[in-house]
Design a protein around this motif. Structure first.
Motif, PDB file in Angstrom:
ATOM      1  N   ASN A  52       0.841  -1.196   0.000  1.00 11.70           N
ATOM      2  CA  ASN A  52       0.000   0.000   0.000  1.00 11.70           C
ATOM      3  C   ASN A  52       0.878   1.249   0.000  1.00 11.70           C
ATOM      4  O   ASN A  52       1.705   1.430   0.899  1.00 11.70           O
ATOM      5  CB  ASN A  52      -0.908  -0.008   1.230  1.00 11.70           C
ATOM      6  CG  ASN A  52      -1.929   1.108   1.195  1.00 11.70           C
ATOM      7  OD1 ASN A  52      -1.973   1.898   0.246  1.00 11.70           O
ATOM      8  ND2 ASN A  52      -2.767   1.182   2.219  1.00 11.70           N
ATOM      9  N   GLN A  64       0.208   4.389   0.726  1.00 13.49           N
ATOM     10  CA  GLN A  64      -0.003   5.216   1.916  1.00 13.49           C
ATOM     11  C   GLN A  64       0.684   4.624   3.134  1.00 13.49           C
ATOM     12  O   GLN A  64       1.194   5.357   3.982  1.00 13.49           O
ATOM     13  CB  GLN A  64      -1.502   5.383   2.174  1.00 13.49           C
ATOM     14  CG  GLN A  64      -2.229   6.175   1.103  1.00 13.49           C
ATOM     15  CD  GLN A  64      -1.651   7.573   0.952  1.00 13.49           C
ATOM     16  OE1 GLN A  64      -1.237   8.209   1.931  1.00 13.49           O
ATOM     17  NE2 GLN A  64      -1.613   8.063  -0.291  1.00 13.49           N
ATOM     18  N   ILE A  68       4.374   5.551   2.838  1.00 14.38           N
ATOM     19  CA  ILE A  68       4.608   6.958   3.157  1.00 14.38           C
ATOM     20  C   ILE A  68       4.497   7.199   4.658  1.00 14.38           C
ATOM     21  O   ILE A  68       5.312   7.932   5.252  1.00 14.38           O
ATOM     22  CB  ILE A  68       3.612   7.833   2.367  1.00 14.38           C
ATOM     23  CG1 ILE A  68       3.920   7.741   0.865  1.00 14.38           C
ATOM     24  CG2 ILE A  68       3.679   9.277   2.825  1.00 14.38           C
ATOM     25  CD1 ILE A  68       2.905   8.440  -0.010  1.00 14.38           C
ATOM     26  N   SER A  69       3.518   6.586   5.314  1.00 11.31           N
ATOM     27  CA  SER A  69       3.369   6.733   6.766  1.00 11.31           C
ATOM     28  C   SER A  69       4.578   6.170   7.498  1.00 11.31           C
ATOM     29  O   SER A  69       5.058   6.758   8.480  1.00 11.31           O
ATOM     30  CB  SER A  69       2.090   6.038   7.227  1.00 11.31           C
ATOM     31  OG  SER A  69       0.944   6.600   6.600  1.00 11.31           O
ATOM     32  N   GLU A  92       5.660  10.678  -2.593  1.00  9.46           N
ATOM     33  CA  GLU A  92       4.768  11.674  -2.010  1.00  9.46           C
ATOM     34  C   GLU A  92       4.869  13.025  -2.718  1.00  9.46           C
ATOM     35  O   GLU A  92       3.857  13.739  -2.848  1.00  9.46           O
ATOM     36  CB  GLU A  92       5.057  11.844  -0.523  1.00  9.46           C
ATOM     37  CG  GLU A  92       4.018  12.714   0.183  1.00  9.46           C
ATOM     38  CD  GLU A  92       4.325  12.923   1.659  1.00  9.46           C
ATOM     39  OE1 GLU A  92       3.385  12.919   2.470  1.00  9.46           O
ATOM     40  OE2 GLU A  92       5.519  13.103   1.993  1.00  9.46           O
TER      41      GLU A  92
END
Length: 567
Positions: free
Chosen positions: A210, A212, A215-216, A238
């Motif tokens: 995933n 996201q 990036i997290s 990002e």
């Protein structure tokens, strides 16, 4: 071991079944109406008909009664049914051929019928002849279809994702992104990452599917310390513009240089430290290369060229990134053709792996010397000059290496965004090259005209069916499969070389379907006329047989015929 004669007979029988079994069955269905319309008994000698057997008389009368009770509508329906069956077979064969590139019936016959009929199994080494073994050994010496990282790959956040936002299409395939994830784990992780909390988080982040979640995880790692790989992930995925990506890469450069200096001092203290230093080297080279690409995209081409030259001098052994291809593209943008020639002199060597960038750039430089004054009409009258001959030979060399490129350069096929990985000599490499180098060919006056006039002549020089190459190894057969995995086939038609010929069964079934459909329609509309035509056709067909029978009857005595009929 099967004898050669039996093996050859088995192969011929299997091939015959694969090509003719089903068509003959359908042909019999088509000929039944013609036999009925003829309704002319075969000519039999007087001695034969003078004393017919009761069994033969009963069989003929039953058959005649059965045929007379059938109406013409039955034969129209029978012919139409055969046309429908052949049409369904045609549709299935065409679908199977488009999807898998081979005929279904031929594949089944070769795989299942040939072993039953005593054919040679190509997989068994005992039955293979020396010529096949020599060909296999020569192919094994050539490297298999290897997928390479695209040296000019775009940024996911700033370029690929923007394309998705505008068009709603995904420019990258799952296979391509999975290869990138494997590359990131190879370049940016090592066994000692668990000793540093930020690197341990990033080790898990590179495995996330995933975006996201990745990036997290990168933000979480940056909350602990300045982590170069975390900045790389944010810059790649990002950042929505090249300017934002450049800022993040500059922060990654600051953190990466510190890690590189520390690991350089301890690289000889053990295997673990050596592995960590190798990882930090890969990270630093990647950051500097992407910073140079940012400068190139932002119009600072001279700065990008300087950064690439310094990087190649500092790390001359790291050829896995193919930085020289980035340098060639930037030098072409500056129109520094002398510097381009110097780079080609170093990397266009017989011992080094080739690429479309190297071959077509060499062809562009030689075409540049003659393209502005080249005229096909004048060349056909006076012949090619030595310089023109060198340019044409360079184009033929480039086309032989990758025959997919000219259609993109000549804008005969539409371009798409290049993938993150390419296959040498494949359609993916052609797209990646033309996407960045089409503008350089347009800038050289007459270069595309020379390419248009000469590129197809390459195929007359290459032996068919590609059993050996002319200047390179034979063209690999696995490019189509790999390109279909790398390229989005939903909105892009993959270029295939060489063009696959339609199997005989598809062509035969298409003709049979059309013939039977036309026959059913004509029989329904003009039954009497079709009856006359069928009688004339079959009378002509059986005329040689009747002539032979008459000659035999005249030569042999009638008593012999009577004895044969009794037997």
């Amino acid at each position: 071991m099967a004898e050669p004669g039996a093996a050859a007979a088995g192969q011929l029988t299997a091939c015959a079944l694969s090509s003719w079994t089903c068509p003959r069955l359908l042909f019999l269905l088509v000929m039944l109406p013609l036999l009925y319309l003829l309704r002319v008994p075969f000519k039999i000698s007087d001695s034969l008909t003078s004393a017919p057997s009761p069994a033969m008389f009963g069989t003929e009368s039953s058959l005649s009664m059965f045929l007379n009770t059938l109406t013409p509508k039955f034969y129209v329906a029978l012919t139409g049914t055969s046309s429908l069956i052949s049409g369904l077979i045609l549709i299935f064969e065409w679908w199977y051929f488009r999807k898998y590139g081979t005929s279904f019936i031929e594949q089944v016959s070769v795989s299942h019928l040939r072993p039953l009929l005593g054919g040679v199994d190509n997989s068994s080494p005992s039955n293979s002849n020396p010529s096949n073994s020599d060909a296999d050994s020569s192919r094994q010496s050539v490297s298999e279809c290897k997928v390479w990282r695209n040296p000019l790959n775009l940024f996911r956040g700033a370029e690929y994702n923007r394309y998705t936002w505008v068009t709603g299409r995904e420019p990258l395939t799952y296979y391509d992104m999975n290869l990138s994830a494997q590359d990131h784990q190879t370049f940016f992780t090592c066994d000692s990452d668990h000793l540093r909390p930020a690197d341990a988080i990033m080790q898990k982040a590179w495995r996330e599917r995933n975006p996201q979640a990745r990036i997290s995880a990168a933000h979480e790692a940056l909350d602990i310390e300045d982590c170069a790989t975390a900045y790389i992930l944010l810059a790649e995925e990002e950042a929505t513009t090249i300017v934002e990506a450049e800022k993040l890469f500059k922060q990654a450069l600051k953190a990466g240089e510190g890690c590189y200096r520390r690991s350089q001092q301890t690289q000889h203290h053990g295997t673990q430290h050596e592995t960590q230093h190798r990882r930090d080297t890969n990270v630093l080279v990647y950051i500097k290369r992407r910073l140079a690409m940012c400068s190139r995209k932002l119009g600072r081409t001279r700065e990008a060229v300087k950064m690439m030259r310094d990087l190649m001098k500092e790390f001359p052994l790291l050829s896995m990134f193919n930085i020289h291809e980035n340098l060639l593209e930037s030098l072409l943008e500056l129109q520094a053709y002398a510097d381009v020639q110097a780079v080609l002199a170093k990397y266009d060597d017989i011992s080094l792996p080739k690429s479309a960038t190297i071959c077509y750039t060499a062809a562009l430089l030689k075409a540049r010397a003659v393209s502005d004054k080249f005229s096909p009409e004048a060349a056909s009258r006076r012949g090619l000059s030595p310089a023109e001959m060198n340019a044409v030979e360079a184009i033929h060399r480039a086309v032989e290496f990758n025959p997919h490129v000219p259609k993109y350069l000549l804008e005969m096929k539409s371009l798409i965004l290049p993938p993150e990985h390419i296959l040498k000599r494949g359609d993916s490499e052609a797209i990646a090259y033309a996407f960045f180098h089409l503008q350089h060919w347009k800038r050289v006056e007459g270069a595309l005209n020379l390419l248009h006039c000469t590129w197809e002549g390459t195929f007359r020089m290459i032996p068919y069916p590609l059993e050996k190459g002319h200047l390179f190894y034979p063209y690999p057969v696995c490019t189509e499969t790999a390109d279909r995995e790398l390229l989005p086939t939903v909105f892009h038609e993959v270029s295939v070389y060489p063009k696959k010929e339609l199997p005989f069964f598809i062509l035969f079934t298409a003709g049979l379907c059309s013939f039977t459909a036309m026959l059913a329609l004509l029989t329904h509309q003009f039954p009497e006329l079709m009856g006359v035509f069928a009688k004339a056709f079959l009378s002509t067909l059986f005329a040689p047989l009747n002539f032979i029978m008459e000659k035999v009857e005249n030569i042999l005595p009638s008593s012999l015929w009577h004895q044969l009929t009794r037997i």
